[in-house]
Motif scaffolding. Structure first.
Motif, PDB file in Angstrom:
ATOM      1  N   ALA A  19      -7.606  -8.826 -10.905  1.00 21.94           N
ATOM      2  CA  ALA A  19      -7.307  -7.476 -10.168  1.00 21.94           C
ATOM      3  C   ALA A  19      -5.552  -7.112 -10.213  1.00 21.94           C
ATOM      4  O   ALA A  19      -5.435  -6.025 -10.220  1.00 21.94           O
ATOM      5  CB  ALA A  19      -8.025  -7.544  -8.792  1.00 21.94           C
ATOM      6  N   ALA A  22      -4.623  -6.327 -13.724  1.00 22.41           N
ATOM      7  CA  ALA A  22      -4.860  -4.827 -13.801  1.00 22.41           C
ATOM      8  C   ALA A  22      -4.134  -3.884 -13.241  1.00 22.41           C
ATOM      9  O   ALA A  22      -3.526  -2.815 -13.666  1.00 22.41           O
ATOM     10  CB  ALA A  22      -6.415  -4.528 -13.376  1.00 22.41           C
ATOM     11  N   TRP A  23      -3.603  -4.058 -11.923  1.00 22.55           N
ATOM     12  CA  TRP A  23      -2.733  -3.414 -11.229  1.00 22.55           C
ATOM     13  C   TRP A  23      -1.349  -3.141 -11.667  1.00 22.55           C
ATOM     14  O   TRP A  23      -0.691  -2.292 -12.056  1.00 22.55           O
ATOM     15  CB  TRP A  23      -2.820  -3.727  -9.846  1.00 22.55           C
ATOM     16  CG  TRP A  23      -1.606  -3.010  -8.800  1.00 22.55           C
ATOM     17  CD1 TRP A  23      -1.687  -1.547  -8.726  1.00 22.55           C
ATOM     18  CD2 TRP A  23      -0.758  -3.635  -8.126  1.00 22.55           C
ATOM     19  NE1 TRP A  23      -0.509  -1.301  -8.161  1.00 22.55           N
ATOM     20  CE2 TRP A  23       0.109  -2.639  -7.563  1.00 22.55           C
ATOM     21  CE3 TRP A  23      -0.424  -4.921  -7.906  1.00 22.55           C
ATOM     22  CZ2 TRP A  23       1.255  -2.938  -6.475  1.00 22.55           C
ATOM     23  CZ3 TRP A  23       0.632  -5.317  -7.042  1.00 22.55           C
ATOM     24  CH2 TRP A  23       1.390  -4.065  -6.358  1.00 22.55           C
ATOM     25  N   ARG A  28      -3.494   0.138 -13.389  1.00 22.54           N
ATOM     26  CA  ARG A  28      -4.868   0.467 -12.558  1.00 22.54           C
ATOM     27  C   ARG A  28      -4.248   0.830 -10.963  1.00 22.54           C
ATOM     28  O   ARG A  28      -3.209   0.580 -10.890  1.00 22.54           O
ATOM     29  CB  ARG A  28      -5.627  -0.694 -12.420  1.00 22.54           C
ATOM     30  CG  ARG A  28      -6.380  -0.920 -13.725  1.00 22.54           C
ATOM     31  CD  ARG A  28      -7.007   0.283 -14.306  1.00 22.54           C
ATOM     32  NE  ARG A  28      -7.976  -0.139 -15.392  1.00 22.54           N
ATOM     33  CZ  ARG A  28      -7.845  -0.433 -16.766  1.00 22.54           C
ATOM     34  NH1 ARG A  28      -6.558  -0.121 -17.079  1.00 22.54           N
ATOM     35  NH2 ARG A  28      -8.448  -0.813 -17.661  1.00 22.54           N
ATOM     36  N   SER A  29      -5.069   1.680 -10.400  1.00 27.62           N
ATOM     37  CA  SER A  29      -4.822   1.817  -8.898  1.00 27.62           C
ATOM     38  C   SER A  29      -4.745   0.648  -8.028  1.00 27.62           C
ATOM     39  O   SER A  29      -5.415  -0.395  -8.009  1.00 27.62           O
ATOM     40  CB  SER A  29      -5.949   2.578  -8.358  1.00 27.62           C
ATOM     41  OG  SER A  29      -5.916   2.722  -7.033  1.00 27.62           O
ATOM     42  N   LEU A  31      -5.546   0.168  -5.456  1.00 28.51           N
ATOM     43  CA  LEU A  31      -7.085  -0.233  -4.712  1.00 28.51           C
ATOM     44  C   LEU A  31      -7.658  -1.341  -5.225  1.00 28.51           C
ATOM     45  O   LEU A  31      -8.593  -1.932  -4.867  1.00 28.51           O
ATOM     46  CB  LEU A  31      -7.905   1.122  -4.903  1.00 28.51           C
ATOM     47  CG  LEU A  31      -7.577   2.271  -3.978  1.00 28.51           C
ATOM     48  CD1 LEU A  31      -8.712   3.506  -4.054  1.00 28.51           C
ATOM     49  CD2 LEU A  31      -7.337   1.689  -2.368  1.00 28.51           C
ATOM     50  N   TRP A  32      -7.106  -1.483  -6.678  1.00 27.02           N
ATOM     51  CA  TRP A  32      -8.006  -2.861  -7.183  1.00 27.02           C
ATOM     52  C   TRP A  32      -7.419  -4.179  -6.617  1.00 27.02           C
ATOM     53  O   TRP A  32      -8.012  -4.991  -6.527  1.00 27.02           O
ATOM     54  CB  TRP A  32      -7.248  -2.803  -8.505  1.00 27.02           C
ATOM     55  CG  TRP A  32      -8.034  -2.248  -9.603  1.00 27.02           C
ATOM     56  CD1 TRP A  32      -8.040  -0.926  -9.855  1.00 27.02           C
ATOM     57  CD2 TRP A  32      -8.787  -2.877 -10.761  1.00 27.02           C
ATOM     58  NE1 TRP A  32      -8.730  -0.791 -11.010  1.00 27.02           N
ATOM     59  CE2 TRP A  32      -9.288  -1.574 -11.506  1.00 27.02           C
ATOM     60  CE3 TRP A  32      -9.152  -4.161 -11.229  1.00 27.02           C
ATOM     61  CZ2 TRP A  32      -9.921  -1.939 -12.637  1.00 27.02           C
ATOM     62  CZ3 TRP A  32      -9.699  -4.300 -12.228  1.00 27.02           C
ATOM     63  CH2 TRP A  32     -10.328  -3.282 -12.763  1.00 27.02           C
ATOM     64  N   LEU A  33      -6.320  -3.966  -5.490  1.00 21.09           N
ATOM     65  CA  LEU A  33      -5.793  -5.041  -4.733  1.00 21.09           C
ATOM     66  C   LEU A  33      -6.885  -5.366  -3.642  1.00 21.09           C
ATOM     67  O   LEU A  33      -6.907  -6.696  -3.414  1.00 21.09           O
ATOM     68  CB  LEU A  33      -4.420  -5.034  -4.212  1.00 21.09           C
ATOM     69  CG  LEU A  33      -3.432  -4.549  -5.242  1.00 21.09           C
ATOM     70  CD1 LEU A  33      -2.133  -4.145  -4.688  1.00 21.09           C
ATOM     71  CD2 LEU A  33      -3.165  -5.679  -6.104  1.00 21.09           C
ATOM     72  N   PRO A  35     -10.414  -5.697  -3.619  1.00 22.95           N
ATOM     73  CA  PRO A  35     -11.162  -6.626  -3.948  1.00 22.95           C
ATOM     74  C   PRO A  35     -10.670  -7.842  -4.696  1.00 22.95           C
ATOM     75  O   PRO A  35     -11.228  -8.916  -4.508  1.00 22.95           O
ATOM     76  CB  PRO A  35     -12.153  -5.958  -5.073  1.00 22.95           C
ATOM     77  CG  PRO A  35     -11.347  -4.722  -5.567  1.00 22.95           C
ATOM     78  CD  PRO A  35     -10.554  -4.305  -4.310  1.00 22.95           C
ATOM     79  N   GLY A  36      -9.381  -7.743  -5.127  1.00 25.11           N
ATOM     80  CA  GLY A  36      -8.772  -8.854  -5.554  1.00 25.11           C
ATOM     81  C   GLY A  36      -8.263  -9.830  -4.409  1.00 25.11           C
ATOM     82  O   GLY A  36      -8.670 -10.977  -4.705  1.00 25.11           O
ATOM     83  N   SER A  39     -11.631 -11.527  -3.190  1.00 27.36           N
ATOM     84  CA  SER A  39     -11.966 -12.458  -4.201  1.00 27.36           C
ATOM     85  C   SER A  39     -11.197 -13.762  -4.000  1.00 27.36           C
ATOM     86  O   SER A  39     -11.654 -14.778  -3.999  1.00 27.36           O
ATOM     87  CB  SER A  39     -11.879 -11.755  -5.592  1.00 27.36           C
ATOM     88  OG  SER A  39     -12.576 -12.853  -6.442  1.00 27.36           O
TER      89      SER A  39
END
Length: 106
Positions: A19, A22-23, A28-29, A31-33, A35-36, A39
């Motif tokens: 995540a 990806a950011w 990526r947004s 917002l991926w942080l 769920p990262g 997790s």
């Protein structure tokens, strides 16, 4: 139980780290942080469930599982098939993890 905990922990850690990847690397947004981070928290909690009297030993054994799971991620998620060197290295790491984790200690 440990045979289930370690793969789940690896999945949680790799997903959390991906995540962030990806950011930062894939644009990526932010917002991926969310769920990262969740997790990664699940990953840390799962490692506390490993039946070991020493955290360092549990983490050391986990390292071999993490390496193998990372190559599965490479293949299934990133679409790059591990080569013979990847697979040989992962096998060596899993043997090392078993040597650390499996002996009965007095």
């Amino acid at each position: 139980m440990t045979l289930l905990i370690y793969p789940l922990a690896a999945l949680a850690e790799i997903a959390g780290c991906f995540a962030f990847w990806a950011w930062l690397k894939l644009d990526r947004s932010p917002l991926w942080l969310v769920p990262g981070l969740l997790s990664l928290a699940v990953f840390a909690w799962l490692l506390t469930l490993v039946p070991s009297e020493a955290a360092g030993r549990a983490y050391a054994a986990y390292g071999g599982v993490y390496i193998a799971a990372s190559l599965v991620w490479l293949w299934l998620i990133e679409g790059q098939r591990p080569d013979r060197f990847d697979l040989t290295g992962a096998a060596i790491c899993l043997v090392g993890a078993a040597v650390i984790l499996l002996p009965a200690r007095g």
